[in-house]
Motif scaffolding. Structure first.
Motif, mmCIF file in Angstrom:
data_model
loop_
_atom_site.group_PDB
_atom_site.id
_atom_site.type_symbol
_atom_site.label_atom_id
_atom_site.label_comp_id
_atom_site.label_asym_id
_atom_site.label_seq_id
_atom_site.Cartn_x
_atom_site.Cartn_y
_atom_site.Cartn_z
ATOM 1 N N ILE A 83 -0.158 11.217 -7.640
ATOM 2 C CA ILE A 83 0.790 10.397 -6.889
ATOM 3 C C ILE A 83 1.554 11.341 -5.981
ATOM 4 N N ASP A 85 2.410 12.535 -1.432
ATOM 5 C CA ASP A 85 2.552 12.268 0.002
ATOM 6 C C ASP A 85 1.374 12.877 0.749
ATOM 7 N N TYR A 124 -3.437 8.194 -5.432
ATOM 8 C CA TYR A 124 -2.410 7.207 -5.104
ATOM 9 C C TYR A 124 -1.369 7.850 -4.190
ATOM 10 N N SER A 125 -1.810 8.319 -3.050
ATOM 11 C CA SER A 125 -0.941 9.049 -2.132
ATOM 12 C C SER A 125 -1.248 8.622 -0.711
ATOM 13 N N GLN A 129 4.776 9.458 2.446
ATOM 14 C CA GLN A 129 5.262 8.749 1.268
ATOM 15 C C GLN A 129 6.494 9.418 0.660
ATOM 16 N N TRP A 134 6.854 4.700 -2.638
ATOM 17 C CA TRP A 134 5.765 4.486 -3.598
ATOM 18 C C TRP A 134 6.097 3.321 -4.532
ATOM 19 N N GLU A 137 5.762 -0.223 -2.341
ATOM 20 C CA GLU A 137 4.607 -0.517 -1.496
ATOM 21 C C GLU A 137 3.387 -0.809 -2.354
ATOM 22 N N ARG A 140 -2.319 2.322 -2.180
ATOM 23 C CA ARG A 140 -2.187 3.690 -2.708
ATOM 24 C C ARG A 140 -0.819 3.920 -3.353
ATOM 25 N N SER A 141 -0.186 2.854 -3.807
ATOM 26 C CA SER A 141 1.170 2.935 -4.344
ATOM 27 C C SER A 141 1.328 2.038 -5.559
ATOM 28 N N HIS A 142 2.586 1.687 -5.876
ATOM 29 C CA HIS A 142 2.911 0.951 -7.094
ATOM 30 C C HIS A 142 2.134 -0.355 -7.234
ATOM 31 N N ILE A 192 8.858 5.893 -11.456
ATOM 32 C CA ILE A 192 7.423 6.159 -11.270
ATOM 33 C C ILE A 192 6.821 6.687 -12.574
#
Length: 295
Positions: A83, A85, A124-125, A129, A134, A137, A140-142, A192
């Motif tokens: 996870i 950026d 997941y980046s 970001q 994260w 959104e 590639r996020s939550h 997160i």
């Protein structure tokens, strides 16, 4: 064989031990070795004078010491996620500082490590970001993370660059922000971690300090939050330190604020070494792995 405590080459500094060898009854030869206290080694053979005569020395070029090999702990895992950026998503810049088509997941540092160790991975980046982004959104996020069927044996967390660059030092926040739902770096990053633990409660997690900065000093406060989160949740801490500039982790090749393709290969090595060192130094238990999940 005679040992002298002071004779030896004047072109080397430091005292040391000097050993002279003479053949017996005409057999063998005559040689002298100088073992200097500064780590230098000299020799001379058949120099044709007394041991006190300081002529004919040659310096021995010593090999570099072989570095110790750290265990390849990442080879224990079959499914790994990150996870992060743009530094985690593989946003590559060329040698002239031009962005090469945004996120390049197959050339990210995690992809490079996956090819090295043979595990499966998912990223997941995405570029730009933040911890807040994260959590709120989907791609590639939550939203994607909490609804897909992917499960992992191990997680890397690599956020903080954009968080500190876009916000004040105070936005770093405090531990109470997690439970209070406060919008701060501490609060969002903590949530997160809790999201990961809810999905894969037995998977070890490594969290890394910020891998580049923007010169305003805020990143030090954010790094302190990252270190606190590692203690709060019992995470493996990959600590790259606070003495960083825009050329952080000096081996990384960067253009336009982002690594080049070669830079990501070096960043992969930095994470590989950093993770192995962290496991050994922190005596982290990564042996209690969950059963493998189906895709």
């Amino acid at each position: 064989m005679v040992t002298y405590p002071y004779y030896g080459p004047k072109n080397g500094t430091g005292t040391g031990t000097y050993v002279t060898y003479n053949g017996i009854n005409g057999l063998g030869g005559k040689a002298q070795f100088a073992f200097k206290s500064n780590g230098e080694l000299y020799y001379r053979v058949f120099w044709g004078a007394s041991p006190a005569d300081d002529k004919g020395w040659s310096k021995v070029k010593l090999d570099e010491p072989v570095p110790s090999q750290t265990p390849a702990y990442l080879s224990l895992f079959e499914k790994v996620a990150v996870i992060g950026d743009s530094y985690a998503s593989g946003e590559i810049y060329d040698k002239d500082g031009r962005n090469q088509h945004g996120d390049q997941y197959n050339h990210s540092w995690l992809a490079i490590l996956a090819r090295k160790y043979g595990f499966n991975y998912y990223n997941y980046s995405k570029g730009g970001q933040t911890a807040y982004g994260w959590m709120h959104e989907t791609p590639r996020s939550h939203g994607e993370f909490t609804t897909d069927n992917k499960h992992f044996d191990f997680y890397f967390l690599n956020l903080g660059i954009n968080d500190h660059n876009r916000n004040s030092a105070d936005y770093a926040g405090v531990k109470a922000d997690i439970a209070n739902g406060t919008n701060s770096f501490y609060g969002e990053y903590g949530r997160i971690i809790e999201t990961i633990k809810a999905k894969d409660p037995k998977a070890p997690i490594a969290i890394a300090t910020i891998t580049t900065s923007f010169g305003d000093g805020n990143y030090k406060r954010y790094n302190d939050v990252i270190r606190s989160l590692s203690r709060d949740y019992g995470l493996i801490l990959i600590d790259f330190g606070d003495n960083i500039t825009n050329e952080n982790i000096t081996s990384i090749v960067k253009r336009g604020g982002h690594p080049t393709a070669a830079g990501y290969a070096k960043l992969a090595q930095a994470f590989d070494d950093g993770f192995n060192d962290a496991v050994a130094e922190q005596e982290a238990d990564i042996s209690n792995l969950k059963e493998l999940f189906s895709d």
